[in-house]
Design a protein around this motif. Structure first.
Motif, PDB file in Angstrom:
ATOM      1  N   ALA A   1       0.908  -1.282  -0.095  1.00  0.00           N
ATOM      2  CA  ALA A   1       0.197  -0.106   0.087  1.00  0.00           C
ATOM      3  C   ALA A   1       0.865   1.361   0.022  1.00  0.00           C
ATOM      4  O   ALA A   1       0.355   2.271  -0.710  1.00  0.00           O
ATOM      5  CB  ALA A   1      -0.773  -0.152   1.300  1.00  0.00           C
ATOM      6  N   ILE A   2       1.994   1.164   0.877  1.00  0.00           N
ATOM      7  CA  ILE A   2       2.828   2.394   0.926  1.00  0.00           C
ATOM      8  C   ILE A   2       3.618   2.463  -0.546  1.00  0.00           C
ATOM      9  O   ILE A   2       3.569   3.609  -0.977  1.00  0.00           O
ATOM     10  CB  ILE A   2       3.993   2.137   1.819  1.00  0.00           C
ATOM     11  CG1 ILE A   2       3.322   2.266   3.393  1.00  0.00           C
ATOM     12  CG2 ILE A   2       4.895   3.242   1.851  1.00  0.00           C
ATOM     13  CD1 ILE A   2       4.153   1.710   4.273  1.00  0.00           C
ATOM     14  N   ARG A   3       3.922   1.661  -1.282  1.00  0.00           N
ATOM     15  CA  ARG A   3       4.496   1.561  -2.477  1.00  0.00           C
ATOM     16  C   ARG A   3       3.782   2.111  -3.486  1.00  0.00           C
ATOM     17  O   ARG A   3       4.068   3.050  -4.226  1.00  0.00           O
ATOM     18  CB  ARG A   3       5.246  -0.017  -2.833  1.00  0.00           C
ATOM     19  CG  ARG A   3       5.834   0.269  -4.407  1.00  0.00           C
ATOM     20  CD  ARG A   3       6.369  -1.031  -4.429  1.00  0.00           C
ATOM     21  NE  ARG A   3       7.337  -1.045  -5.816  1.00  0.00           N
ATOM     22  CZ  ARG A   3       8.323  -1.589  -5.989  1.00  0.00           C
ATOM     23  NH1 ARG A   3       8.983  -2.040  -4.655  1.00  0.00           N
ATOM     24  NH2 ARG A   3       9.215  -1.326  -6.834  1.00  0.00           N
ATOM     25  N   ASN A   4       2.580   1.777  -3.642  1.00  0.00           N
ATOM     26  CA  ASN A   4       1.403   1.998  -4.573  1.00  0.00           C
ATOM     27  C   ASN A   4       0.861   3.766  -4.244  1.00  0.00           C
ATOM     28  O   ASN A   4       0.841   4.381  -5.120  1.00  0.00           O
ATOM     29  CB  ASN A   4      -0.035   1.171  -4.450  1.00  0.00           C
ATOM     30  CG  ASN A   4       0.350  -0.225  -4.824  1.00  0.00           C
ATOM     31  OD1 ASN A   4       1.315  -0.381  -5.409  1.00  0.00           O
ATOM     32  ND2 ASN A   4      -0.537  -1.070  -4.161  1.00  0.00           N
TER      33      ASN A   4
ATOM     34  N   GLN B   1       1.527   6.318  -7.183  1.00  0.00           N
ATOM     35  CA  GLN B   1       0.431   7.376  -7.642  1.00  0.00           C
ATOM     36  C   GLN B   1       0.940   8.754  -7.535  1.00  0.00           C
ATOM     37  O   GLN B   1       0.385   9.461  -8.172  1.00  0.00           O
ATOM     38  CB  GLN B   1      -0.853   7.156  -6.532  1.00  0.00           C
ATOM     39  CG  GLN B   1      -1.344   5.531  -6.920  1.00  0.00           C
ATOM     40  CD  GLN B   1      -2.675   5.479  -6.081  1.00  0.00           C
ATOM     41  OE1 GLN B   1      -3.058   6.233  -5.173  1.00  0.00           O
ATOM     42  NE2 GLN B   1      -3.251   4.457  -6.357  1.00  0.00           N
ATOM     43  N   ALA B   2       1.916   8.947  -6.660  1.00  0.00           N
ATOM     44  CA  ALA B   2       2.320  10.364  -6.449  1.00  0.00           C
ATOM     45  C   ALA B   2       3.648  10.558  -7.611  1.00  0.00           C
ATOM     46  O   ALA B   2       4.153  11.615  -7.383  1.00  0.00           O
ATOM     47  CB  ALA B   2       2.744  10.682  -4.968  1.00  0.00           C
ATOM     48  N   GLY B   3       3.619   9.757  -8.279  1.00  0.00           N
ATOM     49  CA  GLY B   3       4.750   9.812  -9.111  1.00  0.00           C
ATOM     50  C   GLY B   3       6.250   9.524  -8.608  1.00  0.00           C
ATOM     51  O   GLY B   3       7.314   9.792  -9.277  1.00  0.00           O
TER      52      GLY B   3
ATOM     53  N   SER C   1      13.023   7.625  -6.886  1.00  0.00           N
ATOM     54  CA  SER C   1      13.333   8.647  -7.843  1.00  0.00           C
ATOM     55  C   SER C   1      11.890   9.148  -8.386  1.00  0.00           C
ATOM     56  O   SER C   1      10.946   8.355  -8.134  1.00  0.00           O
ATOM     57  CB  SER C   1      14.016   8.043  -9.114  1.00  0.00           C
ATOM     58  OG  SER C   1      13.415   6.990  -9.672  1.00  0.00           O
ATOM     59  N   LEU C   2      12.118  10.357  -9.280  1.00  0.00           N
ATOM     60  CA  LEU C   2      10.896  10.635  -9.572  1.00  0.00           C
ATOM     61  C   LEU C   2      10.575   9.966 -11.125  1.00  0.00           C
ATOM     62  O   LEU C   2      11.356   9.682 -11.695  1.00  0.00           O
ATOM     63  CB  LEU C   2      10.777  12.276 -10.113  1.00  0.00           C
ATOM     64  CG  LEU C   2      11.018  13.215  -8.825  1.00  0.00           C
ATOM     65  CD1 LEU C   2      11.017  14.539  -9.504  1.00  0.00           C
ATOM     66  CD2 LEU C   2       9.622  13.209  -7.901  1.00  0.00           C
ATOM     67  N   ALA C   3       9.477   9.544 -11.336  1.00  0.00           N
ATOM     68  CA  ALA C   3       8.998   8.947 -12.293  1.00  0.00           C
ATOM     69  C   ALA C   3       8.960   9.597 -13.803  1.00  0.00           C
ATOM     70  O   ALA C   3       8.947  10.850 -13.617  1.00  0.00           O
ATOM     71  CB  ALA C   3       7.452   8.323 -12.429  1.00  0.00           C
TER      72      ALA C   3
END
Length: 473
Positions: A446-449, A453-455, A468-470
């Motif tokens: 859940a934390i990873r997801n 979702q925040a990029g 890293s930023l997506a």
């Protein structure tokens, strides 16, 4: 391992042994100040600043000489178009270059000679070449006779017959079209103060002879390292070496060249219309992020520049600065003397001694930051103090210590935002690690997801997680 550097003259990496133990003389080809500096201009300055810092960190006294070419055809033409004196035009952009160097933490050289400030030395060297049978005059100009010097072409390993004509004068003015100008006769229409008296008439120096004369004046007839951008190897450095050695100087013992900054695979330059002005970049990104972007790729590798390059560098800078800030708040701020005297980790030293392998050195910095963050989360102040000292000492050797006088008071802009973001993400990374340790896979996922979702992309590795930023798109 002692310091090994790649010599572009021999195309080998060899142990560096200075001419005089404990002292190093470096001549770095500086800017031709005909316009504002772009990011590509800073690559060699940052690369050789890292070299100087590493040499000094390892106990050497370094004399860095970086010249300024303040008169040439383009400078005269652009000044005339603008309706200002050529010397005013040159000084305006010389100051812009100095400001750009300072902004990214490049320290001032021991000497920064201008071509126009060394006219007597230039004339003396040209006269010695004429007297030695290596140069000849024609209608007030003087040319180097490439056929008179048997080793011409050896720096770049090119045969004389394969070389293109030198474009600095009409071919019919020269004995061989590949001969190059040492002294240029004054031309009609040029400013009267853009020429000096000489044995061959009024004129001004050619480009290549300037550096030979200034290197001899400030470093002697033989010195340790000659550096510059890769594009200067030919004809500039080939011609420098030929004329200096023809005049009896041993000249540079080792040659180093930094690779280009490219955009879409093309060399960044004003002529291609793809130059990004330093002032423009620094209006969008923190200065240490630009230094990091320029330094983090090996100096002999091409650096592809883009907005993503700078966004990644700003994110990385934010993580480094964030750790130093949080660690210092917890265990106290280290003094500059303590950082300068700290023993550097062996993997970092080995990387830097291997032809300044900054990417490998930074990899160890990041490993130490992760260990420091883990110590911070676990409340292990002893381990945190050790990691903080190591991180700051390593970054100090690269000119990137966030708590240094250079960067401590900088309004980091995007870097400040990345520092805050890193603090939040690291908290989630630690919570996720705790959930995984407890085999609470649902919470960990859940934390990873939520981060995804925040990029924010999380990558798991044997030594911990990193973020890293997506990439956009």
């Amino acid at each position: 391992m002692s310091l090994h550097l790649f010599d572009t003259a021999t195309r080998t990496e060899r142990a560096f042994e200075p001419l005089e133990p404990g002292k190093v003389g470096i001549y770095l080809c500086g800017p031709t100040v005909q316009g504002s500096p772009h990011v590509g201009h800073l690559r060699s300055a940052v690369a050789f600043d890292v070299l100087q810092r590493w040499l000094e960190r390892t106990g050497h006294h370094v004399t860095m000489v970086r010249n300024v070419t303040d008169i040439d055809d383009k400078t005269l033409a652009k000044a005339a178009d603008a309706g200002v004196p050529w010397w005013q035009w040159a000084l305006t952009f010389e100051r812009e270059f100095q400001a750009a160097y300072s902004a990214v933490g490049v320290r001032p050289p021991a000497a920064e000679p201008r071509a126009t400030g060394n006219i007597p030395e230039i004339i003396s060297l040209v006269a010695a070449l004429v007297d030695g049978g290596h140069a000849y005059s024609h209608e007030g100009s003087v040319y180097f006779d490439v056929r008179s010097f048997a080793d011409y072409g050896t720096l770049t390993r090119q045969a004389l017959e394969d070389l293109t004509p030198a474009p600095d004068a009409p071919a019919d003015d020269k004995r061989d079209p590949r001969d190059f100008a040492l002294w240029k006769a004054a031309k009609p229409g040029e400013p009267a103060d853009a020429a000096w008296d000489s044995p061959w008439g009024r004129g001004r120096p050619g480009w290549h002879i300037e550096c030979s004369a200034m290197a001899r004046r400030f470093l002697g007839s033989e010195f340790d390292i000659h550096g510059g951008g890769l594009d200067l190897r030919f004809p500039h450095h080939e011609n420098e070496q030929a004329q200096s050695r023809a005049a009896g100087d041993a000249f540079a013992r080792l040659w180093m060249h930094s690779a280009w900054v490219t955009q879409s695979g093309a060399k960044m330059s004003k002529s291609l219309g793809n130059g990004l002005l330093v002032t423009e970049v620094l209006s969008r990104y923190p200065a240490p992020a630009l230094r990091l972007a320029l330094a983090q790729v090996h100096y002999r590798s091409m650096l592809e520049y883009s907005d993503q390059t700078m966004e990644d560098a700003a994110a990385t800078w934010g993580r480094l600065a964030g750790f130093v800030a949080r660690g210092s708040e917890r265990v106290g701020t280290l003094t500059a003397d303590a950082v300068a005297a700290a023993e550097l980790p062996a993997p970092f030293v080995e990387a830097m001694d291997d032809d300044l392998s900054v990417p490998r050195a930074l990899a160890h910095v990041h490993e130490t930051v992760r260990a420091g963050n883990a110590a911070l989360a676990a409340g292990d102040d002893e381990a945190l103090s050790s990691a903080l000292l190591s991180v700051r000492a390593m970054l100090d050797a690269l000119g990137l210590d966030p708590a240094s006088e250079q960067w401590a008071g900088v309004d980091s802009g995007a870097g400040a935002a990345m520092t805050a973001l890193d603090s939040l993400v690291q908290a989630d990374i630690q919570a996720r690690a705790a959930a995984r340790a407890a085999k609470d896979w649902a919470t960990a996922d859940a934390i990873r997801n939520r981060l995804a979702q925040a990029g924010i992309v999380i990558e798991d590795a044997a030594d911990g997680a990193r973020w890293s930023l997506a990439a956009e798109g």
